[in-house]
Every structure is written in C-alpha cells, then in structure tokens.
Design a protein around this motif. Structure first.
Motif, PDB file in Angstrom:
ATOM      1  N   ARG A 211       0.865  -1.191   0.000  1.00 36.77           N
ATOM      2  CA  ARG A 211       0.000   0.000   0.000  1.00 36.77           C
ATOM      3  C   ARG A 211       0.901   1.241   0.000  1.00 36.77           C
ATOM      4  NH1 ARG A 211      -4.990  -1.737  -1.203  1.00 36.77           N
ATOM      5  NH2 ARG A 211      -5.609   0.381  -0.606  1.00 36.77           N
ATOM      6  N   TRP A 212       1.648   1.385  -1.094  1.00 37.36           N
ATOM      7  CA  TRP A 212       2.694   2.413  -1.135  1.00 37.36           C
ATOM      8  C   TRP A 212       2.119   3.826  -1.039  1.00 37.36           C
ATOM      9  CZ3 TRP A 212       7.517   2.568  -0.046  1.00 37.36           C
ATOM     10  CH2 TRP A 212       8.284   3.682  -0.407  1.00 37.36           C
ATOM     11  N   HIS A 213       1.046   4.085  -1.755  1.00 35.38           N
ATOM     12  CA  HIS A 213       0.475   5.432  -1.710  1.00 35.38           C
ATOM     13  C   HIS A 213       0.002   5.768  -0.301  1.00 35.38           C
ATOM     14  CE1 HIS A 213      -1.406   9.103  -3.077  1.00 35.38           C
ATOM     15  NE2 HIS A 213      -2.551   8.726  -2.525  1.00 35.38           N
ATOM     16  N   ASP A 214      -0.574   4.795   0.388  1.00 36.33           N
ATOM     17  CA  ASP A 214      -1.005   5.031   1.767  1.00 36.33           C
ATOM     18  C   ASP A 214       0.189   5.373   2.651  1.00 36.33           C
ATOM     19  OD1 ASP A 214      -3.542   4.402   0.934  1.00 36.33           O
ATOM     20  OD2 ASP A 214      -3.566   2.401   1.824  1.00 36.33           O
ATOM     21  N   ALA A 215       1.294   4.641   2.472  1.00 37.77           N
ATOM     22  CA  ALA A 215       2.472   4.867   3.313  1.00 37.77           C
ATOM     23  C   ALA A 215       3.048   6.261   3.100  1.00 37.77           C
ATOM     24  CB  ALA A 215       3.536   3.807   3.020  1.00 37.77           C
TER      25      ALA A 215
END
Length: 309
Positions: free
Chosen positions: A250-254
C-alpha cells in the motif's frame, strides 16, 4: 518540515548498478560486509545474466540500497523517516536500525530463494496506469482462470495499480485494462507473482527465518508496506517484513502518512527514480528527488535546507 528516504523495489534494477554506486568508502565497506555473509562477491549479482534471476535481483537491490544509504549517513544526511517498497523495505529496516546488516542479508537471501523456487517460470507482474484499484480488481476477476489466477496487488498511486499472476492471465488483464480506458498497461521486469496469495508458501518460509533473527525498535520511524502506517516496534516491523511477500504494497497510503506527518522532502535511495516521481505527482507541495539526480553531497544540502526551513 521533515525528510524521508525511500528504498526502491524490483523494476529499478539494471546491469552495473552496484558498480555505479557513489565512490565512497562506506559503500564499498557495505558491499564487502554483504559479500562476507554470502560467501561470494555480491557485486557479481548486478550483471545482465545474474539479473535474470529473481533472487539475484533482490540481493542486488538490497545491497545497493544499504550501500547508498550508508554513504549518505557517513556524510551526515539523515532522514526523519524511512520507507521501502517490497524488497526495499529490508534496506529501510537496516537504515532504521531495526535489523542488523548480516541478519538482513540472511533474510533477503532466503526470501529471494523461496520466491524463485516456488515460481521459476510462467508467472510475473504488470502495471496498469489510469484505472483505480476497484476497476483493476474487477478486470482481474475477468482475466483469471482457475489454473491461471491473476490479482490486483500493489497500490503505488490511486491510479497506478500493479497486477500479479500467471503470464497468460496477466497478459489478458493488461489487454482488458487498455480496452477499458487505461492510459498504459505493461509488463514489469519481475518474473514471480509477488504480493498475491500465490506467494503464501514463500511468505511462510520467510516468517520462519525472521522468527529466528533479532529485531530491535527502529531508531527512525519506518513506514510499512501492508497497512500504510509508521511502525515503531520491532514486532510490527517483523510482521510487515513477513507480509512483504504475499500481500499488496500500500505504497500510496504509506507515503501519504509521511506527508501528513510533515515530510516535504522525499529522497529515493539508489537505484532509479520511480518512487521520487510518484511522490512528486502525489504531493505537489513537497520536493522529491533521487540519488541519480546528483552527488550524495547534494542530498545533504537538501536535508539541511529542510531542517532550517
């Protein structure tokens, strides 16, 4: 304002990337230390032939990330946060002080071997640009077959979704994506079905290895892959590293969490610049760059400006 170092995952590798690292004693020392653990020179993992092996790609990316970070650290360029995409999370864990370098090498070697052994051929990944996660998930259900599954996996940006699975179904999914309005849909330079249920076995093997390795509380907050949160305990880091195999990143969330916490300088550590480009697009009020943009001293200057702002 704060800064964050971003450690890339697969797709950023290229022949010679370990030999292109900044010519600094700290980088050379890291490569020598990793080589001692492996029992052979890690630099051999970055030629064109070696990079055909998924296990070699993971070792080379990990080594380049840690060596580049150690160079920055030796110069005094120290971030407020770290995050790593997939295999990059292991380099980030070393930079955060949560995982000792020799232990990280052991884990990365086991991870790469387990993933490559489970799926030596016939599987891979792609990426869809211009469609959201819900749409790509629906298309994956249409493209998959009982013996040839495919999944929507990593959310790198709201409209940049990775897919993983059997080659024929990945190809069908990419074609469906284009037919349904995707701006781009292409294969990635990854020859295993990472970050999906097909990797449950390798994930269990990695869990067994990490259960035997000591982790400590990170000195620098570490943004995880699975939940998009900053993690501050050894157990939380261990769990997230385990789930870096069979669960979506969940790269965008991170990175959104890092931005919410005041990060206004995102620096992609060696190699590549894809994570910097994602941050630049997602956060127009922040500066995003990579080590390929200039010498390590340039990164130090940028961090000093952030601290003084």
């Amino acid at each position: 304002m704060s800064s964050a170092f971003l450690f890339p995952g697969q797709g950023e590798q290229y022949p010679g990337m370990l030999h292109d690292l900044p010519a600094h004693p700290s980088a050379a020392a890291v490569l020598d230390e990793i080589s001692a653990v492996l029992g052979h020179d890690v630099r051999a993992h970055d030629d064109e032939r070696a990079l055909r092996s998924n296990a070699s790609v993971q070792l080379a990316l990990f080594a380049s990330g840690v060596a580049a970070w150690r160079t920055l650290d030796a110069l005094g360029a120290r971030p407020d946060y770290v995050a790593g995409h997939s295999i990059g999370s292991f380099a980030a864990a070393v930079a955060a002080g949560a995982l000792a370098l020799p232990d990280a090498v052991t884990a990365v070697r086991a991870r790469g071997h387990a993933m490559e052994t489970a799926y030596p051929h016939g599987y891979g990944m792609g990426v869809v640009l211009g469609l959201d996660e819900r749409t790509v998930t629906r298309l994956a259900e249409q493209a998959g077959r009982p013996a040839q599954p495919v999944y929507a996996t990593n959310v790198n940006a709201p409209r940049q979704i990775a897919v993983s699975g059997a080659d024929p179904s990945v190809d069908r999914l990419l074609a469906l994506a284009l037919a349904n309005g995707a701006a781009k849909a292409r294969r990635l330079a990854v020859d295993v079905p990472s970050h999906c249920p097909l990797m449950a076995g390798p994930e269990q093997e990695l869990a067994a290895v990490l259960s035997r390795l000591p982790l400590t509380r990170p000195r620098i907050p570490w943004a995880g892959n699975r939940g998009g949160r900053t993690l501050r305990s050894a157990d939380a880091v261990r769990e997230d590293l385990v789930h870096s195999v069979a669960h979506p990143v969940r790269w965008h969330d991170a990175t959104s969490v890092l931005h919410e916490r005041g990060v206004r300088l995102f620096v992609q550590v060696w190699p590549g610049d894809s994570l910097a480009r994602l941050a630049r697009a997602a956060f127009p009020d922040a500066r995003a760059t990579s080590m390929r943009a200039g010498p390590p001293e340039h990164i130090l200057q940028l961090i000093r400006r952030v601290v003084s702002a």
